[in-house]
Design an enzyme around this catalytic site. Structure first.
Site, PDB file in Angstrom:
ATOM      1  N   HIS A 160       0.812  -1.214   0.000  1.00 53.10           N
ATOM      2  CA  HIS A 160       0.000   0.000   0.000  1.00 53.10           C
ATOM      3  C   HIS A 160       0.851   1.272   0.000  1.00 53.10           C
ATOM      4  CE1 HIS A 160       0.389  -0.270   4.514  1.00 53.10           C
ATOM      5  NE2 HIS A 160       0.358   1.055   4.422  1.00 53.10           N
ATOM      6  N   ASP A 204       0.486  -7.625   1.436  1.00 52.42           N
ATOM      7  CA  ASP A 204       0.843  -6.212   1.642  1.00 52.42           C
ATOM      8  C   ASP A 204       2.349  -6.030   1.654  1.00 52.42           C
ATOM      9  OD1 ASP A 204       0.362  -3.526   1.864  1.00 52.42           O
ATOM     10  OD2 ASP A 204       0.120  -3.547   4.036  1.00 52.42           O
ATOM     11  N   SER A 288       4.513   2.969   7.641  1.00 51.79           N
ATOM     12  CA  SER A 288       4.270   1.770   6.839  1.00 51.79           C
ATOM     13  C   SER A 288       5.470   1.435   5.969  1.00 51.79           C
ATOM     14  CB  SER A 288       3.051   1.968   5.933  1.00 51.79           C
ATOM     15  OG  SER A 288       1.865   1.694   6.610  1.00 51.79           O
TER      16      SER A 288
END
Length: 473
Positions: A160, A204, A288
């Site tokens: 992402h 992910d 992230s």
């Protein structure tokens, strides 16, 4: 960042203050057990974005063959006992050069619906016609250097963070938003372009590549490759350090402990459940894709999400590195994907739609892009693609929607061949089939409407050495 899912309990009965307090405690426990987390991506700067949302929608070389690069032991790393640490500066100095900041430049194209008089009155100069505008936004995340070949530096991050492909419609306009460019910034502040090597939305996880020729020598001397450790050996209570590009403001370090293992975490952005480590080291927007390190400076996880909401504190989540080790090693050895000019892009010649999540859940249909129309004489037609085929992968890269199909094909030029994985209806079930398709130039596909449904780019096929992450032993 995305807002977490929230459970609301409605009670019309009167209750005293003590009962209300007990109800809040019970509600908090239920929400914590649900572990509805938000992806730890930063707010997208510019346009109508906030943390991966677009308005109301929930909304990345040629080398000679060489011997396999194995995950090697770092003999020089001191054996630090986490509980005895009072000064983390040496640990931070060791690990900071292994982490990068990632910038995802997103191009957003919106088209007003010409039939809306109200929209055109305010935004369309009073004319009842479709109008298209394009703008750029930037989203920020983090990554960890996990490999080096003769020509490239390899970086692991979250999918992402590295890949953005969204589209949608409202009453007044339609839009598409996709990654235009990726950049990484090293510990010394040097920023260079990065290209996508591989990505998996379910896990992910993504791997980026940077050309060594683009990195100044001083920067190469300032950075280092992370050494991974076996995250299966991690224990609750173990000290950890998280490094990432918090709020897009540059690298920061936070410290804490492993709070729990094997937590099933459902992220609100993509509604996918993954098994993660829970940590109390602060995880903020922009973290992230950053690294979670143990007391020896070894990489044990990829920071990915956090729980957010009233009464929630210190609940961050990291993907255990050992659970995705094979996937990352596979991505590290894929062909680097580099965009080329639009006039060189290759096309299948199809139209399609997403398989609705409801159909996947209720009827067991495969997730992917369903073919609804095939242009006669197109590459798809010649290769034997059929109506109602559901495309689930392109050269092994998962396809979960028509947008991800476009994204996957965006790395191939006209004349290149790709292997399309399709699930084909066969009575009450689906049969998987592999189809090799040679993509064509748009001008050779007679139905331009169909040809326009796919956009692609690529570079020539290259042979690369087998490379793997460096591993502590």
């Amino acid at each position: 960042m995305m807002y977490p899912e929230t459970n609301f309990n409605y009670d019309n009965n009167n209750e005293n203050k003590g009962n209300r307090k007990q109800r809040r405690q019970n509600k908090s426990r239920r929400n914590l057990h649900k572990a509805a987390a938000v992806l730890a991506g930063v707010a997208v700067i510019g346009g109508s974005f906030w943390g991966g949302s677009l308005l109301t929608q929930n909304t990345e070389n040629t080398v000679q063959a060489a011997s396999t690069m194995n995950l090697s032991k770092d003999e020089t790393t001191p054996d630090i006992v986490a509980s005895s640490l009072t000064d983390y500066s040496d640990l931070a100095a060791q690990c900071l050069p292994q982490v990068v900041s990632v910038t995802n430049v997103i191009e957003v194209t919106s088209t007003s619906n010409g039939g809306s008089d109200l929209f055109n009155f305010f935004y369309g100069n009073g004319q009842n016609q479709n109008q298209t505008s394009t703008q750029e936004s930037e989203a920020y995340g983090s990554g960890v250097i996990i490999g080096k070949t003769e020509d490239e530096l390899l970086i692991v991050t979250n999918n992402h963070v590295a890949v953005y492909d969204k589209s949608g419609n409202t009453m007044y306009y339609s839009y598409t938003a996709s990654t235009k460019e990726r950049k990484v910034t090293f510990v010394d502040g040097t920023e260079v372009e990065a290209n996508l090597k591989g990505a998996d939305s379910d896990a992910d996880i993504a791997v980026l590549a940077v050309k060594l020729s683009d990195i100044p020598e001083d920067t190469l001397n300032a950075i280092s490759v992370a050494t991974i450790d076996n995250s299966d050996d991690v224990k609750v209570g173990q000290g950890v350090m998280a490094i990432g590009n918090a709020l897009g403001l540059g690298q920061t370090t936070t410290f804490g402990h492993v709070s729990a293992l094997n937590k099933d975490v459902t992220t609100s952005d993509d509604n996918v459940t993954r098994s993660m480590m829970q940590i109390d080291a602060a995880i903020n927007a922009g973290n992230s894709g950053g690294g979670l390190f143990d007391a020896n400076g070894h990489l044990i996880g990829i920071n990915s999400a956090k729980s957010s909401g009233e009464g929630v504190e210190g609940m961050g989540y990291a993907i255990p590195i050992s659970s995705v080790e094979d996937l990352i090693n596979n991505m590290m050895n894929q062909k680097t994907k580099v965009q080329i000019d639009e006039d060189q892009r290759g096309y299948l010649g199809i139209q399609g739609v997403d398989v609705p999540t409801e159909y996947v859940q209720r009827f067991g249909m495969p997730e992917g892009a369903m073919v609804t129309k095939i242009t006669e004489g197109s590459p798809a037609s010649d290769a034997g693609l059929q109506l109602n085929d559901i495309i689930t992968a392109v050269d092994g890269q998962k396809v979960s929607s028509f947008e991800t199909l476009r994204s996957a094909l965006s790395y191939y030029a006209a004349g290149e061949s790709v292997t399309i994985t399709v699930q084909r209806p066969n009575g009450n079930q689906y049969t998987e089939t592999q189809i090799t398709v040679t993509l064509a130039d748009r001008s050779t596909i007679t139905d331009t409407t169909e040809a326009d449904t796919e956009e692609g780019s690529s570079e020539a096929e290259t042979q690369e050495p087998q490379v793997q992450m460096q591993k502590a032993q």
